[in-house]
Design an enzyme around this catalytic site. Structure first.
Site, PDB file in Angstrom:
ATOM      1  N   ASP A 102      38.054 -56.269   5.160  1.00  0.00           N
ATOM      2  CA  ASP A 102      38.301 -56.505   3.743  1.00  0.00           C
ATOM      3  C   ASP A 102      37.031 -56.112   3.161  1.00  0.00           C
ATOM      4  OD1 ASP A 102      39.358 -57.239   1.603  1.00  0.00           O
ATOM      5  OD2 ASP A 102      39.249 -59.630   1.907  1.00  0.00           O
ATOM      6  N   HIS A 162      38.316 -46.838   1.113  1.00  0.00           N
ATOM      7  CA  HIS A 162      38.912 -46.836   2.233  1.00  0.00           C
ATOM      8  C   HIS A 162      38.563 -45.649   3.435  1.00  0.00           C
ATOM      9  CE1 HIS A 162      41.724 -49.906   1.000  1.00  0.00           C
ATOM     10  NE2 HIS A 162      42.531 -49.075   0.073  1.00  0.00           N
ATOM     11  N   LEU A 187      37.964 -49.292  26.831  1.00  0.00           N
ATOM     12  CA  LEU A 187      38.225 -50.305  25.445  1.00  0.00           C
ATOM     13  C   LEU A 187      39.663 -49.960  25.079  1.00  0.00           C
ATOM     14  CD1 LEU A 187      37.283 -51.845  22.817  1.00  0.00           C
ATOM     15  CD2 LEU A 187      36.333 -49.883  22.131  1.00  0.00           C
TER      16      LEU A 187
HETATM   17  C1  FPP Z   1      41.134 -54.144   2.576  1.00  0.00           C
HETATM   18  O1  FPP Z   1      40.629 -53.840   1.775  1.00  0.00           O
HETATM   19  C2  FPP Z   1      41.295 -53.006   3.346  1.00  0.00           C
HETATM   20  C3  FPP Z   1      42.771 -52.517   3.670  1.00  0.00           C
HETATM   21  C4  FPP Z   1      44.014 -53.077   3.246  1.00  0.00           C
HETATM   22  C5  FPP Z   1      42.969 -51.279   4.241  1.00  0.00           C
HETATM   23  C6  FPP Z   1      42.032 -51.150   5.388  1.00  0.00           C
HETATM   24  C7  FPP Z   1      42.012 -49.823   5.837  1.00  0.00           C
HETATM   25  C8  FPP Z   1      40.883 -48.866   6.213  1.00  0.00           C
HETATM   26  C9  FPP Z   1      39.773 -49.679   6.645  1.00  0.00           C
HETATM   27  C10 FPP Z   1      40.763 -47.438   6.366  1.00  0.00           C
HETATM   28  C11 FPP Z   1      42.287 -46.963   7.048  1.00  0.00           C
HETATM   29  C12 FPP Z   1      41.735 -45.795   7.977  1.00  0.00           C
HETATM   30  C13 FPP Z   1      42.206 -45.849   9.214  1.00  0.00           C
HETATM   31  C14 FPP Z   1      41.574 -45.164  10.182  1.00  0.00           C
HETATM   32  C15 FPP Z   1      43.219 -47.002   9.823  1.00  0.00           C
HETATM   33  P1  FPP Z   1      40.823 -53.976   0.168  1.00  0.00           P
HETATM   34  O2  FPP Z   1      41.326 -52.695  -0.169  1.00  0.00           O
HETATM   35  O3  FPP Z   1      41.592 -55.233   0.178  1.00  0.00           O
HETATM   36  O4  FPP Z   1      39.433 -54.330  -0.801  1.00  0.00           O
HETATM   37  P2  FPP Z   1      39.201 -55.320  -1.766  1.00  0.00           P
HETATM   38  O5  FPP Z   1      39.812 -56.916  -1.423  1.00  0.00           O
HETATM   39  O6  FPP Z   1      37.815 -55.439  -2.015  1.00  0.00           O
HETATM   40  O7  FPP Z   1      40.016 -54.962  -2.774  1.00  0.00           O
END
Ligand code: FPP
Length: 237
Positions: A15, A32, A126
């Site tokens: 997150d 992201h 892994l």
């Molecule tokens: C949450 O942060 C994150 C997500 C919903 C997406 C996670 C995706 C990645 C880490 C990158 C994807 C890449 C691959 C290789 C799978 P948020 O956007 O909800 O953050 P916020 O709460 O600060 O808005």
């Protein structure tokens, strides 16, 4: 080895990508993108500490509510990640697994995931379990339906009690073991429908670090916490 006990399975709610980007005056998609780099770092540190299974919450069944441009950015990053990282991941002995409902994923995404799983299927160091279009409640309902339709086919009475052992075989995460340590970044303290069955006896670790900043020190902190826990699994000692 630095730690006396190492979790067999860690699950990470990654997150804070959006907040990381906003704080820097960048677009959410840039958060992201940095988040994808943090996945790379985490897998390397997991290999170093000989953690055998890592589950990553990359896209939930609820994330479809986000703007289309952000959804596309996340899936494009996944495709880019597989295109650019797969050979290295394979060489390191990492096995890719997907958990989640395939029905809403595009053919392109499914082809990439399937190729990654096929190439890496014999790797043993892994398991990197990418949870995409994943929701814990949906997983439990799907698993139960599948179990019941198998019983029907095999003419096993439908009202025969279902054991956890039998049920677990139908989970998207099968054959991964239960989660030992759940980590959530960016300060929130909730489970958000992640691996609901598998976290039954997991230890929970919350950190304020935003996911794009997550690195070796952060995982070490979580592993120190895990080592300090006395796990009882419902017993007395
Ligand atoms: C949450 O942060 C994150 C997500 C919903 C997406 C996670 C995706 C990645 C880490 C990158 C994807 C890449 C691959 C290789 C799978 P948020 O956007 O909800 O953050 P916020 O709460 O600060 O808005």
């Amino acid at each position: 080895m630095k730690f006396k006990t190492i979790p067999a399975h860690i699950a990470v709610i990654m997150d804070g990508n959006g907040r990381w980007a906003e704080a820097k005056g960048k677009k959410r998609s840039e958060g992201h993108r940095e988040g994808a780099k943090a996945i790379d770092r985490l897998l390397d540190v997991a290999l170093h500490f000989e953690i055998k299974n890592v589950s990553l919450y990359a896209f939930s069944t609820e994330n479809w509510k986000r703007p289309l441009s952000e959804i596309q950015a996340i899936f494009n990053l996944l495709i880019e990640f597989i295109d650019t990282r797969l050979d290295d991941i394979h060489e390191k002995g990492i096995r890719i697994h997907h958990s989640g409902n395939r029905s809403k994923l595009s053919n392109k995404v499914l082809q990439k995931i399937d190729r990654a799983m096929e190439l890496t299927k014999k790797n043993k160091r892994l398991v990197a379990n990418f949870c995409l279009n994943y929701g814990g409640q949906e997983e439990i309902l799907q698993s139960f339906s599948k179990l019941m339709s198998d019983r029907k086919e095999k003419k096993i009475p439908l009202d025969k009690a279902v054991s956890p052992k039998e049920f677990q075989k139908y989970l998207y995460t099968h054959p991964l073991p239960p989660v030992d340590l759940l980590i959530r970044t960016a300060g929130e303290q909730r489970v958000s429908n992640f691996l609901l069955w598998q976290i039954a006896y997991a230890e929970f670790f919350f950190t304020n670090t935003l996911w794009p900043d997550y690195g070796e020190r952060d995982l070490e902190e979580a592993l120190h916490f895990f080592e300090s826990r006395k796990r009882k699994f419902g017993g007395l000692s």
